[in-house]
Design a protein around this motif. Sequence first.
Motif, PDB file in Angstrom:
ATOM      1  N   PRO A 306       0.784  -1.248   0.000  1.00 29.63           N
ATOM      2  CA  PRO A 306       0.000   0.000   0.000  1.00 29.63           C
ATOM      3  C   PRO A 306       0.810   1.290   0.000  1.00 29.63           C
ATOM      4  N   PHE A 307       2.132   1.204  -0.046  1.00 34.56           N
ATOM      5  CA  PHE A 307       2.951   2.370   0.265  1.00 34.56           C
ATOM      6  C   PHE A 307       2.975   3.435  -0.834  1.00 34.56           C
ATOM      7  N   GLN A 308       2.566   3.082  -2.060  1.00 36.56           N
ATOM      8  CA  GLN A 308       2.423   4.089  -3.112  1.00 36.56           C
ATOM      9  C   GLN A 308       0.962   4.285  -3.502  1.00 36.56           C
ATOM     10  N   GLY A 309       0.068   3.631  -2.774  1.00 39.06           N
ATOM     11  CA  GLY A 309      -1.356   3.875  -2.931  1.00 39.06           C
ATOM     12  C   GLY A 309      -1.976   3.437  -4.237  1.00 39.06           C
ATOM     13  N   GLN A 310      -1.421   2.410  -4.895  1.00 34.42           N
ATOM     14  CA  GLN A 310      -1.953   2.023  -6.198  1.00 34.42           C
ATOM     15  C   GLN A 310      -2.860   0.798  -6.168  1.00 34.42           C
ATOM     16  N   GLY A 311      -3.017   0.159  -5.014  1.00 30.04           N
ATOM     17  CA  GLY A 311      -3.831  -1.054  -4.957  1.00 30.04           C
ATOM     18  C   GLY A 311      -5.256  -0.839  -5.427  1.00 30.04           C
ATOM     19  N   ALA A 312      -5.980   0.062  -4.760  1.00 28.71           N
ATOM     20  CA  ALA A 312      -7.369   0.346  -5.131  1.00 28.71           C
ATOM     21  C   ALA A 312      -7.444   1.014  -6.503  1.00 28.71           C
ATOM     22  N   GLY A 359       9.472   0.468  -4.073  1.00 31.18           N
ATOM     23  CA  GLY A 359       9.160   1.563  -3.160  1.00 31.18           C
ATOM     24  C   GLY A 359       9.217   1.119  -1.715  1.00 31.18           C
ATOM     25  N   TYR A 360       8.787  -0.115  -1.460  1.00 33.93           N
ATOM     26  CA  TYR A 360       8.846  -0.673  -0.103  1.00 33.93           C
ATOM     27  C   TYR A 360      10.288  -0.833   0.366  1.00 33.93           C
ATOM     28  N   PHE A 396       5.724   7.650  -9.052  1.00 35.44           N
ATOM     29  CA  PHE A 396       4.544   7.893  -8.222  1.00 35.44           C
ATOM     30  C   PHE A 396       3.642   8.938  -8.859  1.00 35.44           C
ATOM     31  N   THR A 397       4.227  10.040  -9.349  1.00 31.60           N
ATOM     32  CA  THR A 397       3.444  11.128  -9.938  1.00 31.60           C
ATOM     33  C   THR A 397       2.652  10.639 -11.144  1.00 31.60           C
ATOM     34  N   LEU A 398       3.307   9.910 -12.040  1.00 32.47           N
ATOM     35  CA  LEU A 398       2.628   9.398 -13.230  1.00 32.47           C
ATOM     36  C   LEU A 398       1.572   8.356 -12.871  1.00 32.47           C
ATOM     37  N   GLU A 408       4.553   1.664 -19.501  1.00 36.44           N
ATOM     38  CA  GLU A 408       5.107   2.877 -20.107  1.00 36.44           C
ATOM     39  C   GLU A 408       5.776   3.752 -19.046  1.00 36.44           C
ATOM     40  N   ILE A 409       5.198   3.782 -17.850  1.00 38.25           N
ATOM     41  CA  ILE A 409       5.819   4.526 -16.741  1.00 38.25           C
ATOM     42  C   ILE A 409       7.195   3.956 -16.432  1.00 38.25           C
ATOM     43  N   THR A 410       7.280   2.635 -16.415  1.00 42.48           N
ATOM     44  CA  THR A 410       8.568   1.985 -16.163  1.00 42.48           C
ATOM     45  C   THR A 410       9.585   2.349 -17.237  1.00 42.48           C
ATOM     46  N   ARG A 411       9.148   2.340 -18.495  1.00 42.64           N
ATOM     47  CA  ARG A 411      10.055   2.684 -19.598  1.00 42.64           C
ATOM     48  C   ARG A 411      10.547   4.123 -19.461  1.00 42.64           C
ATOM     49  N   LYS A 412       9.643   5.045 -19.171  1.00 43.09           N
ATOM     50  CA  LYS A 412      10.027   6.444 -19.023  1.00 43.09           C
ATOM     51  C   LYS A 412      10.967   6.642 -17.834  1.00 43.09           C
TER      52      LYS A 412
END
Length: 445
Positions: A306-312, A359-360, A396-398, A408-412
């Motif tokens: 949950p540390f980057q808030g992307q689960g939900a 991130g963890y 995180f921002t993207l 694509e976020i990973t590639r950037k």
Amino acid sequence: MPSVLIAGGGLVGSVNACLFGREGWRVTVFESRSDPRGNALQRGRSFNLALGFRAMETLKHIGILEDVIKMGVPIKQKINHLEDEEGVLEKLLLLKEGDFILTINRQKLSKLLIKKAESYSNVKFRFGHKATKYDVECEKLLVESPDGSQITVEGDLILVCDGAHSTIRRSLLRTPQFNFSQKYCDIGYMDLSVPIENVSELKLGIHYSWRRKGVILVALVNRDRTLTVSLFANFTVFAENCSTPENSVLFFQKHFSLIYSIIGERHIFYTFSRYKPQAIISVQCSRHGFFDKLLLMGDAAHAMLPFQGQGANCGFEDCLVLQEILEETGEDGLKSLVQQYSEVRTNDTNMMNKMEWEGYVQLVENMQNPNRSFGWFNKMKSSLKKKLNVWFPSKFTLAAFSRERYSEITRKHQLAQKFQLSIKATFAIIIIIIVFMIIRLISDD
């Protein structure tokens, strides 16, 4: 119209029920728990959801975004506290001016989604019914009734949304070429949310956090005059400092005096005497589609830390992506729907899972050395980070403020890292040249 069976009536299951209900499908949701609308808000086992752009786009599609925003609290700022120092106010690194993270109680959102889904006459929730297995031979879903009897149900499409410990997913493990992995992190959490009378020390719309070695405490003020307090700590820290309710009270007195003064000794004692720290699991699957009619979705397919808030956010976006593919394939292309969804979503969610784990790892390092995150060096680093975020938005921002595909976020991010490394190498070469020239000048003299 075709029928869809949904195993699990939590957030992702209810979102799917809303979307398919609106499209006119015959929808049946099987949920093992009782109707949450008749229950008091749960304590000790959950923390506020952090909804970003992905989740809010999905809620907009359903037609309840404005209602959800009124229930939640938009967050654009955070205050970090370290030991006895004053808190440091920071703005979140946003993608554009109007962005924010919406925090909201999970159970309140769940109630609203169920109400919305049931506003369609073609949607039925069957609470107290647990979907236990997918029978490959007869292509039916096995469901356990409240009296313990087993029934089989059939649908054109089956959506498995029964959580990280999915029983349906477990019944698929013998499926050829299906790989599944899970791992727990070393950090657990406790929820100490409580109604409050006076929180003049804490303001609405700010994310508060306190960092101690091996511990992070997060506090958020909600619109309904409740305070959400979430304690994240290494399990060894829980064992050493919170093994008894009495020790837990002393731990809060010593390390979190402000929160202690707000929520009180009685609430801390009660919470730690009744609940234990909850484990946090990460789940990955090699594919999300099976038998041209069944899909794993949400935590059943990709439970995340949950540390980057992307689960939900990721789970909500699953539902939106499925609808977008359905618009292309149509109701007659269910086989193509399942295949395309699995191809598109499996790689992306596994990428996000990897980002969450990275991130963890960084979080654990910061928790062990909390002082390193502040001071003049951190201010300089934070200022530089804000400038770089304009040209190279962080992962995180993207992830939080766009629907950019996770792959694509990973590639950037990889390209940005290479660019930053090249800048560092250039500066290092310049410094070496300058030093060499200075040495030569000194030696010539």
